[in-house]
Structures are given as C-alpha cells and as structure tokens.
Design a protein around this motif. Structure first.
Motif: not given
Length: 772
Positions: A392-394, A378-384
């Motif tokens: 596009y819905a977060a 999760k440290d490498f994947s944040k919401g768009c």
C-alpha cells in the motif's frame, strides 16, 4: 415455504438473491418490502447479515438516486479485494442492477466516467461497499453549498462479528431517505389558477403522494415535525455510511480480517519494530481512503462487548491524560447517552460515558485516536509499510493538516456481540421517550444516537412562525436554494401597521450563548448573501456590525429579541420551552419569540428577516489542567468550526471555515397596507379549504361549457358518470388525507407568546402496524 423473517424474500429459496421483490414494484416499494416484517404488526428489528446489507444498500441507491450514492472502495480507490472464491458471492442480477445504476450516475453527473469495466470484472472476494447521502439536486456540482456541507461518517462493523452497528446504520439510512423523499413532495409550489389542467393534475397527483407518504410515516409514529427534522438533516449534511468496513469478517462472522485485527491497524501510537506495521487490512485501507478524500468533522464507530459511549484518548501513551477537545467530546457523548436512553424493559440502563482508556482498554493503532489526531500529533503517527495485498503506497498515510481532525466517538452497543432479536427493538414511535416497553431495543436507541449525531455536526436555525402562524416549509429536499430562491419559497404577506411577531428555533448545538433576529429591506442586503449559504465576506461583516454594535453599522439593519438559551440536547432540556412539550423533532428545539414594528416600511416593500445564534463557545477554550496532553487548544474541526474565526481548511473541494454566528434561511415579509393580517404567499401543500375553492372554481368553469350536440352528450354520459364518480372518490380521499395530516391544515398556529402548551401532538388512534 413460509418466510417469516424481516427480509422475507431473502429466505425464500426460489428467489434470486438480489432480484427485486416484485417485478412491477417501484424501487422505493422494494426497499420498504426489504425492511418490513412478514406480518402486518409492528416491525421488530433483526440483525442483518452480509446478504441483507448488500440488498438494502442497492435498494436504497435505486430508490433514491438523487439523495444517495452507492460506491465501493475497490472501484473508487483501487484497493485490493479481501477473501477468495467462497467469500461474498454476487449473482448476475446484482451485477446487472449495479451496472444500470452506474449508467445513471454518469448521466446525472455523479461520475465523470463509467465504472462498468471494473464492475463487470466481479473479482472473487469481498468488496467494501458504502453509501453517501447527499442531496445532489439542492447541492449541485459547482454550487458553493456543496463545498460547505458538513461531513459525517458512520461505521457499522470494524469487527465482523459485532452486528448491531451494521443494522442500526442501514435502518437509519432508510428512515432518513424515506423522510427526505416524502418531504420533497410536491416538488413544485401551487402552479396557480391559470395553469393548464395537465400541469394542475400533475401537481395534485404529487399532493396525493405527499399525503400518502405522510400517512404511512404517521402509522409508525413518525409525526410531522419528526419528518421535517429528518428531512432537514438529510438535505443539509453529507453522511457517509460504511455498514461493514470489515466486509470479509462480516461475511464470515469473524472478528478479524484474515487473522488481523482491523482496529489495531491504524498508524497511531505504534511502538518499536511495529511502528510502520499498519494498514495491513483492507478494512483499515477502506476507512483511510474515505477519511483522506473528505474533511470529516464527526464520526461514530460501532462495536460490541460493553455498553458505553467513549471518546479520546484510547492509546496507551495517553493513559490518564485528557485530549485538547475533551469539552466538546464529553458533551457530545452525553447527548448520545441521554437521547439513546435506557432499555428499561430489558433492565439495562443508559450508556456509560467516559474516555476509552477509562471505560474500555488502551489500544495501539486504534481507529478512534488515529481519526482524531494523526494529522497534527505527528510524533505518534508514522507512515505505514504493509506487505499484505501487494503493499500500500506510503503516500496514503502521509497526512496533511486538513484531514484526521475528527471527533470520532466509540459506541459499544451491548455486552453480547449479536444480541437476541427480542432485544433489538421495533420501528414504532422511535423518538417517543415514553415508548419503553418491548419497542425499545439496541437498534432503536442507536438510531436515536445517529440522529442526534447528525443534528449536532453543525448549528442551524429556522424561522418557523410569523404572527403565531406556523410556516409550512423549513428546508425542502430536492430543491435548489441558492440565488435567493428563499424570496419566493419562504414569503409571507403581512398587514403593515403595528408589530409583527417572529418565532424561531435553534439546533445543532447545546448551549446558546446569544440568539436574536436581524432584519432589513432586501434591497440593502449585500449581494453575496444568497439566503442558503452562511454569510461570508462583506455580507457577514455588515450583519456583524449591527449584531455586535460596532461603529459604522447601517441603521437600516436592525436587531430584535436578543436572548440566550439551551437546545434540546442540554442536560436541563430546551429553554425557552418548545412549542409543545411532546414535540420530539424539529419543533422539539427551544422556541424563541420577538416582535418589531413595520410602521416605517412602505406598501409592497420586502423585508429579509434572519434568525442568528452563537453556540457552544466553551468548545473553543484551551484547557489548562495538568492532564491535557498535548497542551494545545482544541484541534478538531467540530469545535473550531463554531468558535474560531481564524480556522479555515479547504481540501478535496470541501471547506470547513470557522465562525461564531450562524444564520437561518431568511423569511421574506412583504408589507401590505390592507388585507389579511398574515398570508403565506409561498406554499406547496394546500389546505382542505383551498382545495375546496379550486374544485368549486373548476366546477363553475365546467358548467359554463355549452351543450352543442345533445346526442354526443348522451353517448358519453356513461363514461362521464364514471369519471365524475372517480373524481368524487379521489377528492374524498384527498380531503380525508388533509384532515389526518395535523400540521398541514388551515389555522395551524403557534401558541400565544407567553403560553407554551403541553398537549400531545401525536395523532390519536395510530394503527399498530408498519407500512404495507
């Protein structure tokens, strides 16, 4: 105008784009015509464009509605459409046919409500269409087997100008569906001598269809065990095929989607001000929606520009690092390399294998690392937070722990983005490793890669012989297999004195740590073992007590033939050897054999015999070398599903549950104190001798009819003679078909237990042409 290309109708200007090829032809015939070459020789592949791909997807969906579903991301997930008025035009015929298909899906229960209003809007631009292959008859809506189907994803084109992948996944889909449909005939077992004539005639017509389609496949070098293998894969997996995720780029022949690279548009390892600048393309959103609405265990994404099979890591932050699932990923990639094979005629070797960082180049926002790790690293994947297409819905990029644990392998198919047609290959002898002349090409070897991928997603076993007699059926598409249906469909009568021999195969993995047979009378088998789904709960506990040798095991449940081995996918090949070295389908797997005595069983008693196996246990081991990052045990569903009994994920009505032992559909042995040594009591396809006995019986019955009115007999003599001639010719044709289908005849036996022959099973004199 003369049409010489593979999709001949497409190039005929007087024909509407999406209209059927023949007005009175069946959908299945139309699909065959869509794919075939203009000549009667071997069909050489060619790259599909946007129009080809959409026609083929629609044709497959119409031809095989019980096996495949056609959907698009806009109507399913509410996504926007990329492109404008000049992009991806659809004609009225396509809309008419897709609406008719929508009606069928509602009637079949595939959809709760019609998509007609959405489909009729026909918004300008490019919708993102995809196919899902799933046997809806065998795995009906509320069945346990539907929840537990392993799910794969095959992505053809993320960069729109790289076309090999699109053609490969569609050709593979067509082959898989054709094999499954063919294997499903006849749909029912022999109805019995007391059945009404109309029922018998209908069944015999289906027998004719079965033999005709088997012959057709033979003409292309797809022999019986390859057909059975492909059919098994189609009916025991859920396969999502996205031929052109970048639909707009594919239509325009451009790498990007409106100037944005889709393969750098995923929320993984993005840095600085760019860390939420993702999901800007409809391509990325389409794949995101498919992934978060399924638990996908194994995926493949096709690109071009090199000749490699590459796995994680591929992000800059992990350059020089090893992922926690390196063992399974490396082994699966090497299987793709070996089974795909070299292109010797074109002086091209096998695919190179390694990590994406080593063989390609590091990419931020790459699809492969995102699909593997975005839910747990999760440290490498944040919401768009994209602004394109009205946002596009977060919430759609906030992932739970069950999704995005996919072994997602990158295949760079060729150095050329769109290789010349002469290097694509042909559809003849697809699985014959000796076919290395002009018939081997980029499409050919990637169809082999896709078939290996489909096989490896989940272990499986099959009991293929009893006392050296080869059983006709393995897993039959289109038939429900729960509620112990196997007690009727896989039933053998055996004379109950002395020993009985059991032959079984193991597939869906690489290293076989343990395998054997476990058997017991059906009346003591726990009720929760239905014969189709893998045992769980109390049923599994009872079987494992005997396999492991725990205290308290039921002495009536016994094992036999415990051994180790290798599947066909191992670098050293299968061990024990397969039935014959030239088998390249289901029977290309190692053939195990054991014997046990039936003396203790009573006349009429029914014995359930399961094969079991434990595979690929090294996939579950935590790596200890210093390059592993993060320092965690394996995180993928693929590895944990076969090594970790504590692993269970249930989401979107799909289940992945870890286990260490896998079981076959059981064969039921009915003990008989007299009669023949082995009698197959459950069969769908008759042998020629059985057919002859039925016809003799029918002729005897006909001869007993009294002639009451001689005048009437004279009047109908001419009509009767015509019917007799017609039936005679039909019987001759049917007998000829049975003679030509080598594995469906009387006396087909396995080799002696200590003798593994090396004789080719390919039919001699296969004509060098495709199906007409």
């Amino acid at each position: 105008m003369r049409c010489a290309a593979a999709l001949s109708l497409l190039l005929c200007s007087n024909t509407p784009l999406f209209s059927p090829m023949r007005i009175h032809a069946s959908p299945a015939e139309n699909v065959r015509n869509l794919l075939k070459h203009g000549t009667k020789k071997v069909r050489f592949y060619r790259s599909f464009d946007w129009m080809d791909a959409h026609r083929i997807m629609l044709g497959l969906a119409e031809a095989y509605p019980e096996l495949v579903t056609l959907q698009n991301a806009q109507d399913e997930y509410g996504l926007a459409v990329a492109g404008g008025m000049q992009d991806c035009p659809l004609d009225d015929d396509f809309t008419r046919r897709i609406l008719k298909l929508d009606e069928k899906y509602v009637l079949m229960g595939k959809r709760n409500e019609s998509h007609a209003r959405k489909l009729e809007q026909n918004e300008p631009g490019c919708k993102n269409w995809f196919l899902t292959i799933e046997d809806h008859e065998a795995h009906y809506a509320k069945s346990e087997s539907k929840k537990r189907l392993p799910t794969l994803l095959m992505s053809g084109t993320v960069h729109g100008n790289e076309r090999v992948g699109t053609t490969a996944v569609l050709e593979y889909a067509a082959l898989l569906l054709e094999a499954a449909n063919c294997e499903s005939f006849p749909h029912e077992d022999y109805p019995g001598p007391q059945a009404p004539q109309i029922v018998m005639d209908e069944w015999l017509d289906q027998v004719d269809q079965a033999n005709a389609c088997r012959q057709d496949l033979h003409h292309r070098g797809i022999v019986d065990d390859e057909r059975k293998w492909l059919a098994r894969l189609a009916t025991t997996r859920r396969i999502i095929i996205v031929p052109a995720a970048n639909s707009l780029g594919f239509f325009r022949g451009e790498r990007e989607e409106d100037g944005i690279d889709p393969n750098k548009d995923f929320p993984f390892d993005l840095k600085g001000d760019e860390d939420t600048k993702c999901m800007e393309t409809i391509t990325a959103r389409t794949l995101n929606e498919i992934f978060i609405n399924n638990i996908i265990q194994l995926a493949i994404t096709f690109h071009s520009g090199a000749s490699v099979v590459a796995y994680n890591w591929g992000a800059p932050s992990f350059d020089g690092r090893t992922c926690p699932d390196d063992t399974s990923m490396a082994q699966v990639s090497r299987v793709y390399q070996r089974f795909g094979g070299p292109l010797k005629y074109w002086k091209q070797g096998v695919y190179k294998v390694g990590t994406m960082n080593d063989l390609v180049y590091p990419v931020r926002g790459g699809m492969e690392d995102w699909a593997y790790a975005a839910s747990w690293a999760k440290d490498f994947s944040k919401g768009c937070q994209p602004e394109t297409y009205k946002g596009y819905a977060a919430s759609q990029t906030q992932y739970n722990d069950s999704v995005l644990r996919t072994v997602n392998i990158l295949v760079e198919t060729s150095k050329e983005k769109d290789p010349p047609i002469t290097q694509l290959g042909a559809d003849y002898l697809l699985f014959d490793p000796s076919w290395q002349k002009m018939g081997s090409g980029h499409i050919t070897r990637n169809i082999r890669v896709l078939s290996a991928m489909t096989d490896l997603v989940q272990p499986y076993l099959s009991i293929v012989g009893v006392n050296r007699k080869l059983l006709d059926d393995d897993v039959v598409p289109g038939k429900r297999r729960d509620d112990r249906a196997c007690t009727k469909t896989k039933l053998v009568g055996v004379k109950g004195h002395g020993a009985i021999g059991i032959n079984w195969i193991v597939g869906g993995g690489i290293n076989i740590a343990q395998t054997g047979v476990i058997y017991a009378p059906w009346n003591i088998i726990p009720d929760d073992i239905d014969g189709e789904n893998q045992p769980t709960g109390r049923g599994l506990e009872e079987l494992l007590k005997t396999i492991i040798g725990e205290d308290g095991a039921d002495p009536r449940i016994k094992t036999s033939g415990v051994s180790i081995g290798r599947t066909r996918w191992h670098t050293q090949g299968p061990y024990p050897p397969p039935l014959k070295n030239k088998y390249t389908g289901l029977l290309g797997q190692p053939l195990f054999t054991t014997r046990f005595k039936l003396n203790d069983y009573k006349d009429g008693e029914k014995i359930a015999v399961f094969a079991y196996a434990q595979l690929d246990q090294a996939w579950g081991n935590e790596l200890t070398n210093s390059t592993v990052n993060p320092a965690l045990p394996p995180q993928s569903h693929l590895a944990n599903a076969r090594t970790n009994t504590d692993w269970k994920h249930e989401y979107v009505n799909q289940i992945v549950e870890g286990r260490k032992f896998w079981f076959s559909t059981p064969v039921t042995i009915e003990v008989r104190k007299s009669g023949n040594k082995v009698i197959d009591l459950a069969w769908r396809l008759p042998s020629e001798s059985r057919l002859k006995r039925w016809e003799e019986k029918m002729e005897e019955e006909i001869s007993e009819y009294p002639v009451v009115f001689s005048f009437i007999v004279i009047m109908i003599f001419a009509v009767g003679a015509g019917i007799v001639i017609h039936r005679f010719e039909k019987r001759k044709k049917r007998k000829r078909m049975f003679r030509e289908i080598s594995t469906e005849v009387d006396g087909m036996e396995l080799n002696d237990y200590d003798d593994y022959g090396d004789t080719s099973i390919r039919p001699s004199g296969i004509p060098n042409h495709t199906i007409d």
